[in-house]
Design an enzyme around this catalytic site. Structure first.
Site, PDB file in Angstrom:
ATOM      1  N   TYR A 297      29.017  34.982  44.101  1.00 30.65           N
ATOM      2  CA  TYR A 297      29.875  36.119  44.793  1.00 30.65           C
ATOM      3  C   TYR A 297      30.881  36.516  43.670  1.00 30.65           C
ATOM      4  CZ  TYR A 297      32.204  38.677  48.740  1.00 30.65           C
ATOM      5  OH  TYR A 297      32.750  39.739  49.627  1.00 30.65           O
ATOM      6  N   TYR A 341      29.199  46.758  46.354  1.00 34.96           N
ATOM      7  CA  TYR A 341      30.010  45.645  47.118  1.00 34.96           C
ATOM      8  C   TYR A 341      29.428  45.835  48.475  1.00 34.96           C
ATOM      9  CZ  TYR A 341      33.858  43.453  49.722  1.00 34.96           C
ATOM     10  OH  TYR A 341      34.869  42.699  50.354  1.00 34.96           O
TER      11      TYR A 341
END
Length: 388
Positions: A297, A341
């Site tokens: 991430y 995102y």
């Protein structure tokens, strides 16, 4: 105290379908429609129908409730529905929840989804706005008067300490950006397709909050992503290769807060990801050298470095060199820095593509993929593989 033994979930469920909308800066449609488009695409990919679905999992932050998505997508009765808190930290945990439901017989086919207009609508990077009073808001209240108003400012505190502790300069974060954008440049689905960057570009990008530059921060995106989870047994009857869930874990560290855990003994690591790492290694029986691809991430570059260190891929303070050496294929879709995102859900989809052999940046022979969710908050992770 976190678990100290392997759990029994590994090898009992698999991701069998992935689907997404396009990734854009202005979708021009509702978040519900984005969710439904992604769910239908994932079911089509799995070769399943809406009527096969009996479970749905999403984020607490999602604006499209499970029953509304079920109705709009043509899904009938649900025997399981669940939500996971803490923003991007929920990504891998949605798959864990689905796998738990499947393994326990509570549901047979569970779809995990996330959809938002995060660029054209509510922009998370804009920082704290009006919010209802809550216990978790108290921690933020201690920091807002000092000017720590945005996620970038919260991460900058830990990033500065990391640099100081290991005698590094902010330029080291650029290795993460360059790697992500190199892969994104070859990915037609990525917003930054065809646009790689150099270390010099990273240094030339403007400061957001020192020591973070613009190219240390993920982009903002409109879009949706969905994943289909079912049992390993049922997966064998489906058309596409399954990504078997070898391990799934959640983690919250001691003195954990949401992005502002500044009163821990040490700010140079991510204890919440350490909890996840220990459980993933215990349950999967694997170690860092067994991992073929890392999908970590990347909302902010410093936390990618800290994750590599928490998982034991390298020593403390050594992750920038590890990334620069391309020691592990990392975020081969371009990550949230380069592709989109989507609160990490698109990273899970890339892990599935790598295991199927269909990634645009395919790693030859990829059989084990590590995926992580958002850091700085209670988080989660997965180890996915090609077999049970």
């Amino acid at each position: 105290m976190s678990l100290r033994a392997a759990d029994s979930l590994g090898g009992r469920a698999a991701v069998v379908g992935i689907g997404a909308t396009e990734f854009s800066k202005d979708s021009g449609r509702s978040e519900l429609r984005l969710a439904v488009e992604a769910v239908r695409a994932a079911l089509d990919d799995a070769g399943l129908a809406p009527a096969d679905v009996d479970g749905l999992v999403t984020f607490t932050m999602d604006t499209s409730p499970e029953i509304t998505v079920a109705q709009a997508a043509g899904i009938g009765e649900l025997s399981f529905f669940s939500r996971v808190h803490y923003g991007g930290g929920a990504a891998c945990a949605t798959v864990q929840q689905a796998a738990l439901a499947v393994a326990s017989g509570v549901a047979e086919v569970v779809v995990c989804y996330r959809a938002f207009n995060e660029r054209s609508g509510r922009r998370f990077g804009a920082g704290v706005r009006r919010r209802e009073p809550s216990a978790e808001g108290v921690a933020l209240g201690w920091n807002l008067p000092a000017g720590l108003l945005t996620p970038a400012s919260w991460v900058a505190m830990a990033a500065q300490r990391y640099l100081y502790a290991y005698g590094l300069a902010p330029e080291v974060f650029g290795h993460v950006t360059v790697t992500a954008r190199r892969y994104a440049a070859r990915n037609p689905a990525a917003y930054f397709y065809g646009r790689p960057v150099t270390l010099a570009d990273h240094v030339a990008s403007r400061w957001i909050v020192e020591p973070l530059r613009l190219l240390d921060c993920c982009q903002e995106t409109d879009g949706g992503q969905a994943l289909v989870v079912t049992s390993v047994e049922r997966a064998r009857d489906l058309a596409r290769p399954a990504a078997v869930i070898h391990a799934a874990a959640q983690g919250a560290g001691r003195a954990q807060e949401q992005m502002t855990s500044f009163y821990r003994d040490d700010l140079t690591g991510l204890p919440e990801m350490g909890v996840v790492a220990r459980q993933l290694w215990r349950t999967s029986g694997l170690r860092p050298s067994d991992i073929d691809v890392g999908i970590l991430y990347d909302h902010f570059t410093p936390f990618v470095l800290m994750q590599l260190e928490e998982f034991g891929f390298c020593g403390r303070g050594e992750a920038a060199g590890f990334v620069a050496a391309d020691a592990l294929p990392l975020n081969t879709h371009g990550g949230q820095l380069g592709e989109a995102y989507l609160h990490g859900m698109n990273g899970i989809a890339e892990a599935v593509r790598q295991l199927r052999g269909t990634s645009v940046n395919q790693v030859p022979g990829a059989a084990r993929v590590l995926v992580t969710a958002g850091t700085g908050v209670p988080t989660s992770g997965l180890v996915l593989g090609t077999d049970g």
